[in-house]
Structure formats: structure tokens, C-alpha cells
Design an enzyme around this catalytic site. Structure first.
Site, PDB file in Angstrom:
ATOM      1  N   ASP A 334       3.770  -7.525  26.421  1.00 21.24           N
ATOM      2  CA  ASP A 334       3.509  -8.700  27.250  1.00 21.24           C
ATOM      3  C   ASP A 334       2.159  -9.330  26.913  1.00 21.24           C
ATOM      4  O   ASP A 334       1.279  -8.688  26.346  1.00 21.24           O
ATOM      5  CB  ASP A 334       3.528  -8.324  28.741  1.00 21.24           C
ATOM      6  CG  ASP A 334       2.543  -7.213  29.063  1.00 21.24           C
ATOM      7  OD1 ASP A 334       2.392  -6.293  28.233  1.00 21.24           O
ATOM      8  OD2 ASP A 334       1.911  -7.268  30.138  1.00 21.24           O
ATOM      9  N   GLU A 335       2.043 -10.589  27.240  1.00 17.30           N
ATOM     10  CA  GLU A 335       0.764 -11.322  27.264  1.00 17.30           C
ATOM     11  C   GLU A 335      -0.033 -11.202  25.972  1.00 17.30           C
ATOM     12  O   GLU A 335      -1.249 -11.006  25.995  1.00 17.30           O
ATOM     13  CB  GLU A 335      -0.099 -10.822  28.452  1.00 17.30           C
ATOM     14  CG  GLU A 335       0.576 -11.032  29.779  1.00 17.30           C
ATOM     15  CD  GLU A 335      -0.318 -10.684  30.968  1.00 17.30           C
ATOM     16  OE1 GLU A 335      -0.333 -11.447  31.949  1.00 17.30           O
ATOM     17  OE2 GLU A 335      -1.012  -9.636  30.914  1.00 17.30           O
ATOM     18  N   LEU A 336       0.636 -11.356  24.867  1.00 13.33           N
ATOM     19  CA  LEU A 336      -0.091 -11.331  23.592  1.00 13.33           C
ATOM     20  C   LEU A 336      -0.908 -12.621  23.469  1.00 13.33           C
ATOM     21  O   LEU A 336      -0.388 -13.714  23.657  1.00 13.33           O
ATOM     22  CB  LEU A 336       0.918 -11.203  22.444  1.00 13.33           C
ATOM     23  CG  LEU A 336       0.371 -10.688  21.128  1.00 13.33           C
ATOM     24  CD1 LEU A 336      -0.294  -9.330  21.301  1.00 13.33           C
ATOM     25  CD2 LEU A 336       1.491 -10.598  20.109  1.00 13.33           C
TER      26      LEU A 336
END
Lengths: 559, 559
Positions: A334-336
Site C-alpha cells: 500500500d501507499e507506495l
């Protein structure tokens, strides 16, 4: 007499006994006859060679029956029932049987079978005349679920243990195979005892997957045999580490009570804590301003363009996977943050050298880590961005966790992946407690408002999906991110709220009456399971004044 | 050396030591020299005949110094300080003195003096050379406040107790005399041990009024000698009663640690529970729909038009007042529902018979109950509706609690009454946890959103008031209504949030630097007091990931 009582109840002359079950079974017929538990009550296993964990589950059921000490939630509490209890027949045994031809495996073995292949069905009959109750299932796991249901019927007063709704006939089976709860143990640390207590509470409401978000940028509390430096340098302290033995105890105990532990090591983002031991693996390591490089402080992501990092991460997953009984392991995803890599000279040099785009390199990295899991017989699990925001090549049977919004499930299903519903707009238990980022006097939490149990309970797992996509939904989970949580508020922020999705995904869209689940019918039962949790040592939050809990529906908005 | 360190700190080369004080004193000069606590450290009282509760407070201070076991909140924790501690001088005593001519009263006597007449000032000096520290005040209560400050300086590691910021010179005094916390023990019950623990935590942050909203419509847990039937029939159970002995223990203990217990018996609304023993006194008793007759279920209000009810209530307050050391007693007065009386035949008949309007009867009732309090030497306290919505004749020195909105203070001040700031839009600790009224799947709490510590901290006690009105603000309080609270979440919902107003009303508008209080400066100190509370057994909620707590301001929005 039963009919007469029911007529009086229908007329509103008597309070209907609340069916003290959570989740409510798919199918149930209940009466209004009182039954006591005989002092000689026994749970008898009718088949040969029962596994040790089933024997242990029987012991636990006996323990709860003897020690719940829960008075019924009526005005007058236990005293209200004295007369009915005096004249009640006594139940002397519950007989456990497996269906013909069923294999006698341990609960533990059944609990970690591939998701969708476990048998949790059971049939429970409690006659009103005191003759033996019977519980039948196709597996020891089904028997465990049935014993969980059985133990929820009983109240205690004045040295009597009794139930109020015999005869009972239940046919029960879960609507969805994945019914989870996620705990983040990286923002703040939770000792194993807190996890064990949480597993117990999960099992009481038939949750069956503990999604353990064990590491993150803030700390790396997981001891990995081949990589001891990760926890030695990345944990908050030497006492805030899950040792290999802790992990084994947790996964073993979980499986014995019907729970599969799905471990997540979030990668390639959310990995700053790896930089404590391997700074060379981390881009934008604690870079400032953090908000340029991460969704929350501290910034720091794995340099997945670096072959050494690919090798390290792949070996890490391989090493961890070997220690886990579960067939599911999450690599996160997630949330790269792209800017982190744009500003990282090493990453840019490696991309130039390899001729790959960042997305191509991410895909190769993911294939490598997932390949290691698949080689260990595991099914990889990822957060939704891996399929919605990135063009990562994944195995077809990869499981995708929906979290950003309930609106995203359809897009994941469009890609053909199995999915787990964990949308922040329904299931994030941390929302609504104010902003924890500093220097923000007026800010609220990013996912305001608070997600009440009612909100979670009204979640529709199949909303916006086509009929052909619906089978891709394997279940769901409520989640606790722990920026503002520690053992001090674990029980009260999780329970009984996380029981809401437990019923949504066990019972499914409609209750035993055929009517859709609704919060008004659910509340008195949720009170009951909450009070029972409290009796068993889980400090669940109260839902209403006790005055309301003793008077079902009297505090409804139009009462 | 001090200057050099300070320069390095200013340059950002070293972390500045967080001043581990809450509330921050009005005036403080602090250095950066380490000082250990001598194993022979003593707190010496330099005057004759010290009262027993001061001796007890000295014991408690010793206990905290020895048992807080708090490691400093820096990366590396206690280990970070080892070198500085090794070379530090040792402090061997703290000398307590009263200013010349000051009376030697007990802390308990000082704590319940009329609000505005107590002396809580103190001066604390801790030299950097190990010579005796000195604490001077005008009263034992001031000495108690100073010892509270003193005990917040100390950390522990490796068998050493030490501080990091000598020399210290503090001149301190509260900006407001009333710094409260309100607990509702009627919606759900809290055993005395929970109240005692809450009082301890209050004293650590120099809160000095425990506003005990002891009864309400849901239950009457207060034993009153002359009216034993009230708790016998109106409490949730015989074990959910504050006996006369409990009340005495609580008020006595509170006074010994600087806290005045202001009891509230809410009247004439919020009294359904009186109907359990005296149904003839209650109009619209549990009437349906409750929403027509009350703000929350169950409906029920005292028939204040009935001379028997006036007599009963007056005698009740007289009886209760005699048992309380505090000079302040609240008669409540919020949320009076008029429809309840319009539909009550008895009330209407009594109005016709007396020739009074409902408002006139309310005024007579209130004068009678307040008269009983005044006869006992008490100052009556009421909620804001009594002066804003009703034309009730009150004594000039009546204290009015503002709760509905922060915008209402000006209107109360316009009437000339002293007021306490407890506005729901800043100070209600229960807001934002979802709706507890049943059959409301989408509803949020009436006072959404959650009131974060930051929100409370930014409250301006004097907003919208003229210069002549400002002296009417005697202080404020955060409040916990307990529809959704019980001992399970008491600590985590209250602490450290209730410390926010403790600083607002102790320190006042500006900190010792002369700059306005601000959340960014406050956060590291609030972490510190929170961790200290936890070490002392209060399960306060965490404010951030530990990663942030160890790195002051690193998790600020623009860091």
C-alpha cells in the site's frame, strides 16, 4: 405453555428472551423453555481418537460454562428467572459427533486449510426435556464452532447455570470463508498476551483470520531467524519483539481455536524500520519533509530496483513463510510513494542501468517476493494499490485487500482477483479519534468520522458487484491501525465493534428470519455478547447505559 | 558548558530536553545540567506540627520518585543518558517551607475553602550543584502543588533516578481557581476504586474540582442516610451503590490531594430513577415516546409543583449537603422538558390550584432547594439553562456551568453570574463515538465530532467576554458522560485528554515564554505526562506511535 408464552410475547405482555447468540446462526428454531446445566454435565465425544486440541476445546467450553457467571440482561437480572429455573429440567450432556465419513483431523489442521475449503458447518440440537443435546459437524472445526454457539446460551444466578430458550435446533454455516481482524503491531507494540486475548475474543464471535500487520516504518518487532538484525535494531526495544517462539505460540494457539494467522510484512513502502539495520536498502530514509515522501512519518521505502534488496526481501519472505502454518502471507503493497524514488539517485541510476521503468522494476520485485511465497506453498496477499495503481503481474489466485474505499471493490473484481473487504469507510476502527500528526490544532483523523458498530454492521459485502463478480468476495475484516492505540485501549477500541463484521460475514445478508440484518434486532444480542466478553476478561466498551441494556429496544429512537 | 549545550540545541545539533511538566508553570527558568536523586534523598518539612495529610503527601512523593520507573522519551531511552548521569551531582533533599505568617492548615482544609480564596502558589528552586532544593508556599496546598511539579522532573534508568534540566527556578500559581473534571456515574456505574484512581490522575495535573454527576434518570447510586430507598430501588444493583462510607472516603481522599468534590444531584429533570422508590414524585415516568418528554431515555422529571416533592427534594439536598466537605453543591437544572408537565394532569391541576405559572413554580422549587444548601453554608451550582432558559431567581453568588456551547458564556456573564466553562464543543469527552440511541444505523453522536486534546487545548476561556465580564470566569472542566463508558474505557477516554484543560486553566493564555499556549510545544510534554500516568497505573491512551513520542516534533505536519 410454549405457545401461550409466545402469544404473550407477541402481544408485548412479556419480554421476548433475547437470543444470546453472536453471530446469529443461519437457521435457528428456539423455544422458551428453561433448562439448567446439570452439575454432572459432560461434553461427550462420540468418535475415536479425538485430537488434543478438540479435547482442549471441550475443557475450555466447560470452563466458560462454569465461569462466565453472566446474569441475564433483564430488569432484576438473575433474580427475574429464579422461579423458572427452579422448575426447569437439567441437561446432562452434549454429544459431539462427526458426520459419517468425515476425517478426524485436529482443529488446528482444519483452521489453516486453504481459504474456501474449510468446513465450519455444524448442527446443534438442545431438546427441551433434558435429554442429551447433540452437536454434529463435518470437521472438528465445525464442532468447535458449534461449541462456541452452545456456550453462548447459558446464564448464571445463585449457583445455577441455565438457558431460557429450549428447545433449540440450529443449522449453521458461514456465508463467507474469510472473517478477519487486523492488528497493527508496529506503530505501537502489543505484548503476546494482548494478542492471545484478542484471538480468544475473535473465536467467541467466529472470526477466523488474524491479519497480523506485524511490521511497518515505525518499528520492526518481528524476530526472523536468518535476519536477527531486523528486530535487534528495528524494534522499539529488546522487550518489544515477537520472538520466533512468540510467533509459534501465537500461530499454534490461534489454529487450535479456529483462527488462521495471516502475517503481513508490508513492502516495499512502510519499511523505514528495515533501515535501522540496513540503511543501504532504504530510499528517502527519514527524509524531510516526510509528507513529500510518505503518507505518514517516517518516510522510507525499500530500493526495489536494487538487486541486493530484491534478494534480501525475497529471502526474508521465504524465511518467514517457512515458520507460518497459514497458507496466506501478505507482502503489503500500500501507499507506495513515487517521489521517494524520483529523488533517490541510487534508484534512478539503477533504472537507467537496467533500462526498466519504475513500474516494471516494481513488478519484477513483486514477482520475486511472491515467487518465494509460492515456492513455499503460500498464496500471496496484497493491498488494493498493487492491482489498481500499479501494473504488477500477479498470480491469478492472489488475494487483494480492499481498504481505501468501499467503492474500490468493483475495480478489484474487474481485474478478476479474489478480494477481502476492509474498506476504511466502514471497517477502520481507528478513525475519528482526532489527528495524531503534530502541529494540527484543528485537524481530525484522515478517515473521520468514527466508524460505529452500526456503520460496520450495515456494510454490504456485495454492493456494486455483478453476479459473476460476487463469488470473488471471500470475506472481510475490521482493522486497527495503532497510531493512537496500545494495550491500554485495545479491548475498548476493538470490542464489541469488530463483532459487527463477524456477523456480516458469518450470517450473510439475511438473518434466520429471512429479513435483512438490521441494527435494531442486533443490538440486544450485541449487548449480550459484550457482557459475556467482559465476564471472560475482555474490557469491551459499553454500548448504552445499563438501563437500556436491560430493556431491549426501550432506548430505540422511536421507543 | 550549559551555554555550549544550549547553543548546540539551538543549532539543532542536540535534542532539547523536553520540560517534563504538565501543566507548565507560569514562570520557569531551566538549565541542562543532570542531577541524580541521592539514595538518601529526603523531603524535609521545616515547620512545626505539619498536618497528617502533608506527611502523607510527602510519602506519596517519595513513592513516585522511587517507583515511576519512567525512562526518558528520547531515542535510546534511558541508555541515552548514561554518561551524563554518571558524572551528575546528587540531590539529597527538598526542603518544604511555608511563607512567614502562613497558617499551618491541612491540605484537606485548604482544598475545600471557598473557590477563589485558596492559595495554590508555590516557588520551587532546584540548584544545579546538588545543594538542597527548596519549595516555599503560602499554604500546605501550595506545597502539595509544588511537590507534584517536583516529582515530574525525574526519570529512571539502571537504578538511577535523575533529572536533566537543573538548575530550576519556578514561580507558579494558577490562572483560574476552578479546574475540574466531571464524571457521570449514573448512566453506567464506576466503583469507588475507579474514582480514586481518577482523582490521583487529576491531582498529577493539578486539577482541583471533581464534579461528581452522581445521579441521573438511569440510576440513583447514592446512598442518602435519610432516604435509603433511593439507592435501594434506584441503583442498578445493591453492589452499584456509593455508600455513605464510600462518599466519605472519596471526599476525604480527594481533599487530601488537593481536590474539592462538587456533588451534583441533577433536578428537577434527569430524575426518573427517583421514581423507582417514589413514583408519585415523577411526571412522565418512563413515558413513551421518550423523545417527546426527554433528551434521552428514560423520560421522567420531578413534579416540582407538588409541595410534597418540593419538601422531599429540599430535604434531600439538606441531607446530602451535611455529608459533604465542599462548599459547592450542584442542583443540576439542565434539559428541563416542558411537554412532560403540559401532559401531566397532576402538575396542571397543581398549577391551577396554586395560580402559579410553570416558571414561577420552578423558581419557587429552586429557591427552596437552594435555600436548603445556603442554610448548610453551601454555594449552589446550576447548569446554564437555569439562567438562560428559565426565569429562576438565584442567589447572586450562584455558580453557572456553561455546557451547551462555548457561545453561551457571554449570555451567562451578561446575567452577572460566575461561570465555569464546560462547553460541549470543546470539552465533552464522550462525543464522536457513534450514536448510542438504538435503531439509528447512520447516526453519529449528537455532539460529533470527537473533541481531541488539541481542540480542548485551544479553548479560550475568555472569548467573547468584555473586560468587566472576564473575572466572572472562575475556570472550566472537561466532562465525561457515560452512556458509552464504563470502567473498561474510563482511563483511555479521559487521559491524557482531560489534562488539556488542566493546563489551559492553570497556566492561562500564555506559557512561561510569554507566547500563547500552542499544541506543538505542548505535545512532547503531554507525551511525558501520559507515559508517567501509565507508569503510575492509569491506562491513558497513546497519542502517537512511539517512534514519534521519542522524537519531539518529528511527526509534526511540516517536519
Amino acid at each position: 405453555m410454549i405457545l401461550a408464552l409466545k402469544a404473550l410475547i407477541a402481544l408485548g405482555a412479556l419480554p421476548a428472551a433475547v437470543l444470546s447468540l453472536w453471530p446469529i446462526p443461519k437457521s435457528i428454531n428456539a423455544g422458551t423453555t428453561f433448562l439448567t446445566l446439570s452439575p454432572q454435565f459432560s461434553i461427550d465425544i462420540t468418535f475415536q481418537s479425538p485430537p488434543a486440541d478438540l479435547l482442549s476445546a471441550v475443557e475450555t467450553a466447560h470452563y466458560y460454562l462454569a465461569n462466565d457467571n453472566l446474569e441475564r440482561l433483564v430488569v432484576g437480572r438473575g433474580a427475574y428467572d429464579v422461579q423458572d429455573v427452579q422448575s426447569a429440567k437439567a441437561l446432562s450432556s452434549l454429544k459431539l459427533s462427526l458426520a459419517e465419513g468425515a476425517q478426524v483431523n485436529s482443529i488446528s489442521a482444519e483452521s489453516v486449510k486453504a481459504i474456501g475449503t474449510r468446513s465450519e458447518d455444524y448442527q446443534l440440537d438442545i431438546p427441551a426435556d433434558g435429554s442429551a443435546a447433540t452437536l454434529t459437524a463435518n470437521s472438528t472445526l465445525g464442532l468447535f464452532r458449534g461449541m462456541t454457539t452452545f456456550s453462548q446460551f447459558w446464564y448464571q444466578y445463585d449457583d445455577k447455570v441455565y438457558m431460557v430458550s429450549a428447545p433449540i435446533t440450529i443449522h449453521d454455516s458461514p456465508a463467507y470463508p474469510f472473517r478477519g481482524f487486523m492488528l497493527d503491531t508496529a506503530r505501537n507494540y502489543f505484548p503476546p498476551a494482548d494478542i492471545i486475548r484478542t484471538l480468544d475474543a475473535m473465536s467467541w464471535v467466529k472470526l477466523n483470520v488474524f491479519h497480523w500487520h506485524v511490521t511497518d516504518s515505525q518499528s520492526f518487532p518481528l524476530e526472523v531467524g536468518e535476519f536477527p538484525e531486523l528486530a535487534q535494531k528495528g524494534a522499539y526495544s529488546s522487550s518489544a519483539v515477537y520472538t520466533a517462539s512468540d510467533v509459534q505460540n501465537i500461530t499454534t494457539y490461534a489454529a487450535s481455536i479456529g483462527i488462521d494467522v495471516m502475517l503481513e510484512i508490508d513492502t516495499p513502502g512502510h519499511t523505514t524500520s528495515i533501515g535501522a539495520s540496513h540503511p543501504e536498502y532504504i530510499a528517502c530514509n527519514q527524509a524531510s519533509p516526510w509528507s513529500t515522501y510518505a503518507n505518514e512519518p517516517p518516510a522510507g521505502q525499500l530500493r526495489f530496483t536494487d538487486p541486493a534488496v530484491v534478494n534480501f526481501t525475497t529471502n526474508l519472505f521465504s524465511a518467514v513463510a517457512k515458520t507460518l502454518p497459514s497458507l496466506m502471507v501478505s507482502t503489503g503493497g500500500d501507499e507506495l510513494n513515487i517521489q521517494c524514488y524520483t529523488d533517490d539517485a541510487q534508484t534512478q541510476a539503477e533504472l537507467t542501468s537496467s533500462g526498466l521503468t519504475l513500474e516494471e522494476a516494481l513488478s519484477e520485485f513483486t514477482q520475486s517476493t511472491h515467487g518465494a511465497l509460492i515456492a513455499e506453498g503460500k498464496t500471496p496477499v496484497v493491498w488494493e494499490e498493487m492491482v489498481l495503481d500499479h501494473n504488477v503481474t500477479l498470480a491469478n489466485d492472489t488475494i487483494v485487500m480492499v481498504w481505501i474505499s468501499s467503492a474500490d471493490a468493483a475495480a478489484v473484481a474487474d481485474k478478476g482477483y479474489r478480494l477481502v473487504q476492509g474498506p476504511s469507510d466502514y471497517f477502520y476502527l481507528d478513525c475519528g479519534a482526532g489527528e495524531w500528526i503534530g502541529d494540527t490544532p484543528e485537524a481530525m483523523s484522515w478517515c473521520d468520522p468514527f466508524k460505529s458498530w452500526q456503520k460496520a454492521y450495515t456494510f454490504d459485502p456485495l454492493a456494486n458487484l455483478t453476479d459473476s463478480q460476487k463469488p470473488l468476495v471471500i470475506g472481510g475484516e475490521q482493522l486497527l491501525w495503532t497510531e493512537q492505540s496500545s494495550p491500554n485501549n485495545l479491548d475498548s477500541i476493538v470490542w464489541p465493534r469488530a463483532a459487527a463484521s463477524a456477523e456480516v460475514f458469518w450470517t450473510g445478508a439475511t438473518g434466520p428470519s429471512g429479513a435483512p440484518l438490521n441494527v435494531t434486532e442486533a443490538l440486544p444480542r450485541l449487548h449480550d455478547v459484550r457482557f459475556r466478553m467482559e465476564q471472560r476478561g475482555v474490557k469491551a466498551i459499553v454500548l448504552q447505559p445499563l438501563w437500556c441494556a436491560l430493556r431491549p429496544n426501550a432506548c430505540d429512537v422511536n421507543a
